[in-house]
Design an enzyme around this catalytic site. Sequence first.
Site, PDB file in Angstrom:
ATOM      1  N   GLU A 220     170.990 -44.926 -65.462  1.00 57.17           N
ATOM      2  CA  GLU A 220     170.237 -44.205 -64.425  1.00 57.17           C
ATOM      3  C   GLU A 220     169.905 -45.187 -63.314  1.00 57.17           C
ATOM      4  O   GLU A 220     169.358 -46.261 -63.571  1.00 57.17           O
ATOM      5  CB  GLU A 220     168.962 -43.597 -65.018  1.00 57.17           C
ATOM      6  CG  GLU A 220     167.925 -43.144 -64.006  1.00 57.17           C
ATOM      7  CD  GLU A 220     168.407 -42.030 -63.093  1.00 57.17           C
ATOM      8  OE1 GLU A 220     168.323 -42.204 -61.856  1.00 57.17           O
ATOM      9  OE2 GLU A 220     168.873 -40.992 -63.627  1.00 57.17           O
TER      10      GLU A 220
ATOM     11  N   TYR B 152     167.664 -22.564 -60.379  1.00 55.63           N
ATOM     12  CA  TYR B 152     168.702 -23.222 -59.596  1.00 55.63           C
ATOM     13  C   TYR B 152     169.243 -22.254 -58.549  1.00 55.63           C
ATOM     14  O   TYR B 152     169.188 -21.035 -58.744  1.00 55.63           O
ATOM     15  CB  TYR B 152     169.849 -23.693 -60.498  1.00 55.63           C
ATOM     16  CG  TYR B 152     169.566 -24.950 -61.289  1.00 55.63           C
ATOM     17  CD1 TYR B 152     168.361 -25.631 -61.168  1.00 55.63           C
ATOM     18  CD2 TYR B 152     170.507 -25.469 -62.162  1.00 55.63           C
ATOM     19  CE1 TYR B 152     168.109 -26.788 -61.898  1.00 55.63           C
ATOM     20  CE2 TYR B 152     170.266 -26.626 -62.897  1.00 55.63           C
ATOM     21  CZ  TYR B 152     169.060 -27.274 -62.756  1.00 55.63           C
ATOM     22  OH  TYR B 152     168.812 -28.427 -63.477  1.00 55.63           O
TER      23      TYR B 152
ATOM     24  N   TYR C 296     169.721 -25.837 -69.183  1.00 54.79           N
ATOM     25  CA  TYR C 296     170.609 -26.882 -68.657  1.00 54.79           C
ATOM     26  C   TYR C 296     170.768 -28.028 -69.653  1.00 54.79           C
ATOM     27  O   TYR C 296     171.886 -28.420 -69.992  1.00 54.79           O
ATOM     28  CB  TYR C 296     170.054 -27.408 -67.333  1.00 54.79           C
ATOM     29  CG  TYR C 296     170.886 -28.515 -66.730  1.00 54.79           C
ATOM     30  CD1 TYR C 296     172.026 -28.223 -65.999  1.00 54.79           C
ATOM     31  CD2 TYR C 296     170.545 -29.858 -66.910  1.00 54.79           C
ATOM     32  CE1 TYR C 296     172.805 -29.239 -65.442  1.00 54.79           C
ATOM     33  CE2 TYR C 296     171.306 -30.878 -66.352  1.00 54.79           C
ATOM     34  CZ  TYR C 296     172.434 -30.561 -65.624  1.00 54.79           C
ATOM     35  OH  TYR C 296     173.203 -31.568 -65.086  1.00 54.79           O
ATOM     36  N   GLN C 297     169.656 -28.571 -70.131  1.00 53.02           N
ATOM     37  CA  GLN C 297     169.714 -29.760 -70.994  1.00 53.02           C
ATOM     38  C   GLN C 297     170.478 -29.477 -72.288  1.00 53.02           C
ATOM     39  O   GLN C 297     171.294 -30.299 -72.734  1.00 53.02           O
ATOM     40  CB  GLN C 297     168.295 -30.243 -71.345  1.00 53.02           C
ATOM     41  CG  GLN C 297     167.321 -30.317 -70.188  1.00 53.02           C
ATOM     42  CD  GLN C 297     167.521 -31.524 -69.299  1.00 53.02           C
ATOM     43  OE1 GLN C 297     168.419 -32.319 -69.515  1.00 53.02           O
ATOM     44  NE2 GLN C 297     166.683 -31.666 -68.288  1.00 53.02           N
TER      45      GLN C 297
ATOM     46  N   ASP D 279     175.137 -36.176 -65.905  1.00 52.64           N
ATOM     47  CA  ASP D 279     174.028 -35.323 -65.460  1.00 52.64           C
ATOM     48  C   ASP D 279     173.637 -35.788 -64.056  1.00 52.64           C
ATOM     49  O   ASP D 279     172.619 -36.441 -63.853  1.00 52.64           O
ATOM     50  CB  ASP D 279     172.858 -35.458 -66.438  1.00 52.64           C
ATOM     51  CG  ASP D 279     171.648 -34.644 -66.016  1.00 52.64           C
ATOM     52  OD1 ASP D 279     171.786 -33.773 -65.140  1.00 52.64           O
ATOM     53  OD2 ASP D 279     170.550 -34.891 -66.555  1.00 52.64           O
TER      54      ASP D 279
ATOM     55  N   ASP E  44     165.469 -38.059 -66.496  1.00 52.18           N
ATOM     56  CA  ASP E  44     164.309 -37.321 -67.022  1.00 52.18           C
ATOM     57  C   ASP E  44     164.239 -37.380 -68.540  1.00 52.18           C
ATOM     58  O   ASP E  44     163.191 -37.117 -69.129  1.00 52.18           O
ATOM     59  CB  ASP E  44     164.335 -35.864 -66.550  1.00 52.18           C
ATOM     60  CG  ASP E  44     165.644 -35.169 -66.868  1.00 52.18           C
ATOM     61  OD1 ASP E  44     165.923 -34.934 -68.050  1.00 52.18           O
ATOM     62  OD2 ASP E  44     166.402 -34.866 -65.926  1.00 52.18           O
TER      63      ASP E  44
ATOM     64  N   ASP F 298     173.697 -48.882 -61.073  1.00 52.13           N
ATOM     65  CA  ASP F 298     174.751 -48.011 -60.572  1.00 52.13           C
ATOM     66  C   ASP F 298     175.756 -47.706 -61.678  1.00 52.13           C
ATOM     67  O   ASP F 298     176.308 -48.616 -62.307  1.00 52.13           O
ATOM     68  CB  ASP F 298     175.452 -48.696 -59.400  1.00 52.13           C
ATOM     69  CG  ASP F 298     176.592 -47.875 -58.860  1.00 52.13           C
ATOM     70  OD1 ASP F 298     177.755 -48.264 -59.045  1.00 52.13           O
ATOM     71  OD2 ASP F 298     176.312 -46.816 -58.255  1.00 52.13           O
TER      72      ASP F 298
END
Length: 369
Positions: free
Chosen positions: A173, A292, A128-129, A223, A153, A204
């Site tokens: 984030e 997932y 994914y990353q 993400d 993360d 936000d």
Amino acid sequence: MGEDAGRDFECQKIMDGKVNSGNGSEKVVPPCCLKARASAPELEAKCHSTVVSGWFSESQSTSDKAGKKVYFNNPMWPGEAHSLKVESILFKEKSDYQEVLVFESSTCGKVLVLDGILQLTEKDECAYQEMIAHLPLCSIPSPKTVLVVGGGDGGVLREISRHSSVEHIDICEIDKMVIDVSKKFFPELAIGFEDPRVNLHVGDAIEFLRHVPKGKYDAIIVDSSDPVGPAQELVEKPFFETIAQALRPGGVLCNMAESMWLHTHLIEDMISVCRETFKGSVHYAWTSVPTYPSGVIGFLLCSTEGPHVDFFNPINPIEKLDGAYHHKRELRFYNSEMHRAAFVLPSFLKREVRLLRDSAAPEQGTHIS
């Protein structure tokens, strides 16, 4: 916005499995949308009688507590379950926004879970990353300014930092606890925060983007979590319009875009909104992430009007970037062949998502030696 796209993903909010079509008739909401049931207050007791924030416990014996086995089980996809055996719970707390869980699994290493939804495991986070970062960044020459929305993360930051041309990286984030937990339990991902080019903004993302100068970024990577609850705003037209304003001409967006096996109607809605917003191009790509739901995840790749972006064939191949393959840690999943393959779509997806039927197949690019 067309009538189909104008629903603003309202089907995610339907709790009774039906939606009025506007002409007095009702149609059944696709089963994947019923995952919203898991967040319905009136159903909370039912969800949590056997599943408490995603933890499912099964005893070998009603009297032998020592023999109890613990599994992680995702309640958000009714009719489906993927369980991981838990060796130990490392962290469990509620932030201002969500419940944050970390556990050591027997087969996938440490696992991060937010509000009962698995976010990553040490075993397969690379897929994914690496793909969400390098699909956009390898599609434009010498990206210099990049924004990450979400990604607390640190894994996406780790991948962006392989690109030596990048001079400035903003990350927005909303949940500081995710960042802190990642730094403690997932240092191989959180190493991304150590790059001096990174500027962290806790808050936000929609509010942050309102104050971003027009055309500031070469690339934006979203993400985000699944589009239910607060994250729903991140897949609606106003958000995409704000993203497009923040990108330079010929700038690119890579946005998480659900699973082709579960959410084809959401994918069509997202593509419809993005095609009205991004006047360069809009394409769907996908990759395999075994832990997932359904084992795959998709991405929307969009470009603004300006210099042409050929997403299918990386113009900025990772193999030719000095030291990128081994920067901080060796690439485990992405390469230029995987890049091109990500845009090859199965026949059923083209049939079910009308807007993908006219997508040109990727041309065979030159192989990088």
